[in-house]
Write an enzyme that holds these catalytic residues in place. Structure first.
Site, short mmCIF file in Angstrom:
data_model
loop_
_atom_site.label_atom_id
_atom_site.label_comp_id
_atom_site.label_asym_id
_atom_site.label_seq_id
_atom_site.Cartn_x
_atom_site.Cartn_y
_atom_site.Cartn_z
N LYS A 65 40.40 46.51 45.62
CA LYS A 65 41.12 45.22 45.72
C LYS A 65 41.74 44.77 44.40
O LYS A 65 41.86 43.59 44.12
CB LYS A 65 40.20 44.11 46.27
CG LYS A 65 39.60 44.45 47.58
CD LYS A 65 40.66 44.67 48.63
CE LYS A 65 40.21 45.68 49.64
NZ LYS A 65 41.28 46.43 50.24
N SER A 66 42.09 45.75 43.59
CA SER A 66 42.74 45.43 42.32
C SER A 66 44.21 45.82 42.32
O SER A 66 44.85 45.81 41.27
CB SER A 66 42.03 46.17 41.17
OG SER A 66 40.70 45.75 41.08
N THR B 207 45.35 48.71 44.42
CA THR B 207 45.41 50.16 44.67
C THR B 207 46.68 50.54 45.46
O THR B 207 47.39 51.49 45.09
CB THR B 207 44.19 50.62 45.50
OG1 THR B 207 43.02 49.96 45.00
CG2 THR B 207 44.01 52.11 45.45
N HIS C 200 37.90 55.27 43.84
CA HIS C 200 37.35 54.05 43.23
C HIS C 200 36.13 54.40 42.37
O HIS C 200 35.40 53.51 41.94
CB HIS C 200 36.86 53.08 44.31
CG HIS C 200 37.95 52.46 45.14
ND1 HIS C 200 39.09 51.92 44.61
CD2 HIS C 200 38.03 52.25 46.49
CE1 HIS C 200 39.83 51.42 45.60
NE2 HIS C 200 39.22 51.61 46.73
N SER D 152 39.90 38.60 47.18
CA SER D 152 40.64 39.61 47.94
C SER D 152 39.67 40.47 48.76
O SER D 152 39.90 40.73 49.94
CB SER D 152 41.45 40.48 46.97
OG SER D 152 42.21 41.42 47.67
N TYR E 114 46.26 44.20 36.86
CA TYR E 114 47.12 43.70 37.94
C TYR E 114 48.02 42.57 37.44
O TYR E 114 49.21 42.52 37.72
CB TYR E 114 46.21 43.19 39.07
CG TYR E 114 46.89 42.66 40.30
CD1 TYR E 114 47.16 43.50 41.39
CD2 TYR E 114 47.24 41.32 40.42
CE1 TYR E 114 47.76 43.00 42.55
CE2 TYR E 114 47.84 40.82 41.57
CZ TYR E 114 48.09 41.67 42.62
OH TYR E 114 48.68 41.17 43.77
N ARG F 267 47.90 40.92 51.77
CA ARG F 267 47.48 39.56 52.14
C ARG F 267 48.37 38.53 51.46
O ARG F 267 49.24 37.96 52.06
CB ARG F 267 45.99 39.36 51.79
CG ARG F 267 45.38 38.10 52.37
CD ARG F 267 43.94 37.95 51.88
NE ARG F 267 43.86 37.78 50.43
CZ ARG F 267 43.87 36.60 49.80
NH1 ARG F 267 43.91 35.49 50.49
NH2 ARG F 267 43.80 36.55 48.47
N LYS F 268 48.18 38.33 50.15
CA LYS F 268 48.97 37.32 49.44
C LYS F 268 49.68 37.89 48.22
O LYS F 268 50.76 37.48 47.86
CB LYS F 268 48.04 36.19 48.99
CG LYS F 268 48.32 34.90 49.70
CD LYS F 268 47.46 33.80 49.14
CE LYS F 268 47.82 32.50 49.82
NZ LYS F 268 46.92 31.43 49.40
#
Ligand code: PAP
Length: 339
Positions: free
Chosen positions: A84-85, A87, A147, A177, A236, A303-304
């Site tokens: 969730k960084s 990828t 990961h 996230s 990120y 998502r966002k």
């Protein structure tokens, strides 16, 4: 860590969360797996404490097979991220940079194939489906993702000239996230919920997929300082702030810098727009497809795509607590995150 169970059974209800069939484990591997400390995580898998990190139980056999059998090539590119960084974004960017002489953006495979299929997770996909996956057919340079923490990477990755691009994210946004992601995955499969507080408490103990987060980051940070030509360490937030600059840095690092002509023609800006959250999210394949055909829907990977969304979810106490914890853990490293 009160909620660590030493239960020595494998839960038959564990499903191959990210699609595909799981490999048969050897008796020897099975013995190792059964001896590992285990905690309940989300409904469809537990976490196993393996080599100082919390490994999702659904991937453990693939991870062991990857460690034992993978032979890196000098030309390989490994994209390594904490989950969730960013990828999915990094996969799209690197694939596009590296393959730009093969396809222009108008005929990019990314228009019809999700980044996770073009750049597979080597352990969670390839070695989880097959103990000896056929990696010969991947075009050179092969681009794979994982990961896994630095200390657990197969030796051949460390001993060859294969390059690593590492991407991480501020821990507050990473947590939010991940929380949303597992809620979305879970709601398509079961009805139970996990409160934000409950999951927060776990991550503060370092208990999360591939955590503790601070150990993951520090492992790659230190290695990148020692071997800057082998490991490019990215955040990120920096990619969001000046994407064009970082696309150029990635191309330079991989030995395929943009020519002056490409820069003048605006190729880098076009690539940045093509791989942007807005563009990727709205491609039909990413709106309707699923990971490996029957895993999570691809739309939950988009998502966002913002920095600072944690402010909408975390109380001031929670954010202060996590920030303080990270400061303590990263003390002396000079590593900080924009929020
Ligand atoms: P993974 O590690 O499980 O593969 P990963 O792709 O890192 O997942 O996580 C998805 C996050 O990246 C989402 O963040 P959010 O929950 O805060 O929104 C997703 O929106 C974000 N993301 C995906 N694609 C892009 C993109 N092209 N640009 C920026 N952010 C993106």
């Amino acid at each position: 860590m009160s909620n660590i169970s030493m239960e020595k059974t494998v839960d038959d209800s564990e499903k191959p969360l990210f699609g595909g069939l799981m490999v048969e484990s050897t008796d020897q591997n099975q013995e190792i797996v059964l001896s590992l400390p285990r905690v309940k995580y989300w409904d469809h898998f537990d976490l196993l404490q393996y080599q100082r990190f919390w490994c999702p139980s659904v991937f453990i056999h693939g991870i062991i097979a990857f460690q034992k059998h993978f032979q890196a090539l000098d030309s390989d590119i490994m994209l390594i991220t904490f989950p969730k960084s960013g990828t999915t974004w990094l996969k799209a960017l690197v694939y596009t940079i590296v393959n730009r002489s093969r396809h222009g953006l108008e005929s990019s495979p990314l228009l019809s194939i999700n980044p996770h299929e073009l750049v597979p997770f080597i352990d969670a996909h390839l070695y989880t489906q097959n103990q000896s996956p056929d990696l010969e057919d991947f075009p050179t340079p092969r681009i794979f993702a994982t990961h896994m923490p630095y200390a657990s990477l197969p030796l051949s990755i460390l001993n060859t000239n294969c390059r690593i691009i590492y991407l991480c994210r501020n821990p507050l946004d990473q947590f939010i996230s991940e929380w949303h992601f597992f809620h979305r995955v879970q709601h398509t499969q079961t009805t139970s919920t996990h409160s934000l507080d409950e999951v927060f408490e776990k991550i503060c103990q370092g208990i999360q997929s591939f955590g503790p987060y601070w150990e993951h980051i520090l492992g790659f940070w230190k290695a990148s300082l020692e071997q800057p030509n082998k490991i490019l360490f990215l955040k990120y937030e920096d990619l969001k702030e000046d994407n064009v600059l970082y696309i150029k840095k990635i191309a330079d690092f991989l030995g395929c810098p943009f020519s002056e002509e490409e820069v003048i023609q605006g190729v880098v800006e076009e690539m940045s727009k093509f791989c942007s959250f807005e563009n990727m999210k709205n491609l039909e394949v990413n709106k309707s497809g699923r990971m490996m055909g029957h895993g999570p829907e691809y739309n939950i990977y988009f998502r966002k795509g913002e920095v600072g969304d944690w402010k909408n979810y975390l109380t001031p106490q929670m954010s202060e607590c996590l920030e303080k914890l990270m400061e303590e853990k990263l003390d002396g490293s000079s590593l900080t995150f924009k929020k």
